[in-house]
Design a protein around this motif. Structure first.
Motif, short mmCIF file in Angstrom:
data_model
loop_
_atom_site.label_atom_id
_atom_site.label_comp_id
_atom_site.label_asym_id
_atom_site.label_seq_id
_atom_site.Cartn_x
_atom_site.Cartn_y
_atom_site.Cartn_z
N MET A 1 -26.32 -79.27 43.50
CA MET A 1 -26.85 -78.43 44.54
C MET A 1 -27.08 -77.02 44.01
N SER A 2 -28.17 -76.42 44.42
CA SER A 2 -28.58 -75.15 43.82
C SER A 2 -27.93 -73.94 44.47
N GLU A 3 -27.51 -74.06 45.73
CA GLU A 3 -27.01 -72.92 46.51
C GLU A 3 -28.07 -71.82 46.62
N ARG A 4 -29.32 -72.20 46.48
CA ARG A 4 -30.45 -71.29 46.72
C ARG A 4 -31.20 -71.89 47.89
N TYR A 5 -31.01 -71.30 49.06
CA TYR A 5 -31.47 -71.93 50.29
C TYR A 5 -32.79 -71.37 50.80
N ALA A 6 -33.63 -72.29 51.28
CA ALA A 6 -34.86 -71.93 51.99
C ALA A 6 -34.80 -72.52 53.39
N ARG A 27 -36.26 -76.95 43.31
CA ARG A 27 -34.80 -77.07 43.36
C ARG A 27 -34.15 -76.14 44.37
N TYR A 28 -34.85 -75.81 45.43
CA TYR A 28 -34.22 -75.11 46.55
C TYR A 28 -33.46 -76.13 47.38
N ASP A 29 -32.30 -75.75 47.89
CA ASP A 29 -31.70 -76.49 48.99
C ASP A 29 -32.43 -76.07 50.26
N LEU A 30 -32.57 -76.99 51.21
CA LEU A 30 -33.48 -76.77 52.34
C LEU A 30 -32.78 -76.91 53.68
N SER A 54 -29.60 -80.47 48.46
CA SER A 54 -29.08 -80.52 49.82
C SER A 54 -30.22 -80.25 50.80
N VAL A 55 -30.43 -81.17 51.73
CA VAL A 55 -31.46 -80.98 52.76
C VAL A 55 -30.83 -81.23 54.13
#
Length: 270
Positions: A1-6, A27-30, A54-55
């Motif tokens: 999981m990237s922990e970079r959220y959009a 590779r954004y989590d969404l 993570s979505v």
């Protein structure tokens, strides 16, 4: 999981769907938001498995502005690390003003204008903390006084001004604010548009002026990735000239629109 959220609104179809796919590739989590729970669930399952990200999804009607605190609470339960907010959800309403239902007008104004402002405001501290990016999907209709579409185009003009002002306001915080101006995009938006009368149909333009939603998404993602970009995007070169005339010679554009409208109006009166 990237922990970079959009966070993406209107994620279940059209531009929002394609943006979700492109951001998953990056590779954004969404966190996906829309009204249609089944579509969100299927999209979430597909993207999480395909890209190992993570979505999460939240089914929510963004016309319900008095319930936005509930939506924000659900987002913050998932993460407080918001790097990207895309306000994409929107709706159109077509027909003579006197034939439109009050409820439909209020819902379109809330969805296109009030909701993205309040949603942005409530998430802003977390975006500022991450020096993130806000993207508002607007429309070239923001530049044009279109009869029968005056509610839609005026909400887009209003969110355009909001976007440009917010860009200036947030620049000292290193938060970028991008306005996206598509023309006619081949999405369910045009078939789902609210109409005052069943016989009223929005004509599809010449196919040269129809843009695919994945094309819009790719152009937006390219600008998001460019950390030096903090401006507006007119999607597809074919719309650069109409926008140039609309911004530099607005009276000429208004005359042209009025001429075409009156010609159609009197033809239908015969």
């Amino acid at each position: 999981m990237s922990e970079r959220y959009a966070v993406i609104t209107g994620a279940s179809s059209g531009i929002g769907l394609e943006l979700s796919r492109e951001l998953a590739k990056e590779r954004y989590d969404l966190i996906l938001i829309a009204r249609k729970r089944d579509k969100l669930r299927d999209l979430s399952d597909d993207l999480s498995k395909r890209y190992n990200i993570s979505v999460d999804y939240i089914d929510f009607d963004l016309t319900k502005i008095n319930e936005l605190d509930s939506l924000v609470g659900k987002v913050l339960d998932i993460t407080k690390s918001i790097d990207l907010l895309i306000n994409n959800a929107g709706a159109g309403i077509y027909g003579p003003l006197q034939s439109l239902r009050d409820e439909d007008i209020i819902n379109v104004v809330n969805l296109n204008y009030v909701s993205p402002i309040l949603f942005t405001k409530k998430l802003l501290p977390y975006i500022v903390n991450r020096r993130g990016c806000i993207v508002n999907i607007i429309s070239i209709a923001a530049y044009m006084p279109i009869p029968m579409l005056e509610i839609y185009s005026s909400t887009k003009a209003a969110i355009s001004i909001f976007t440009r002002a917010l860009r200036i306001e947030l620049k000292p915080y290193s938060v970028r604010v991008i306005g996206v101006y598509p023309g006619y995009v081949d999405t369910p938006f045009h078939t789902n548009i609210i109409k005052a009368l069943d016989k009223e149909i929005l004509k599809k333009p010449n196919r040269l002026f129809v843009v695919r939603p994945d094309q819009v998404a790719k152009e937006v993602i390219d600008k998001i990735k460019d950390k030096s970009f903090n401006d507006d995007i007119v999607v597809s070169r074919i719309y650069l000239l109409p926008v140039f005339f609309a911004t530099k010679l607005p009276k000429l554009v208004e005359y042209y629109i009025e001429h075409r409208y009156q010609k159609e109006f009197f033809r239908n009166k015969k």
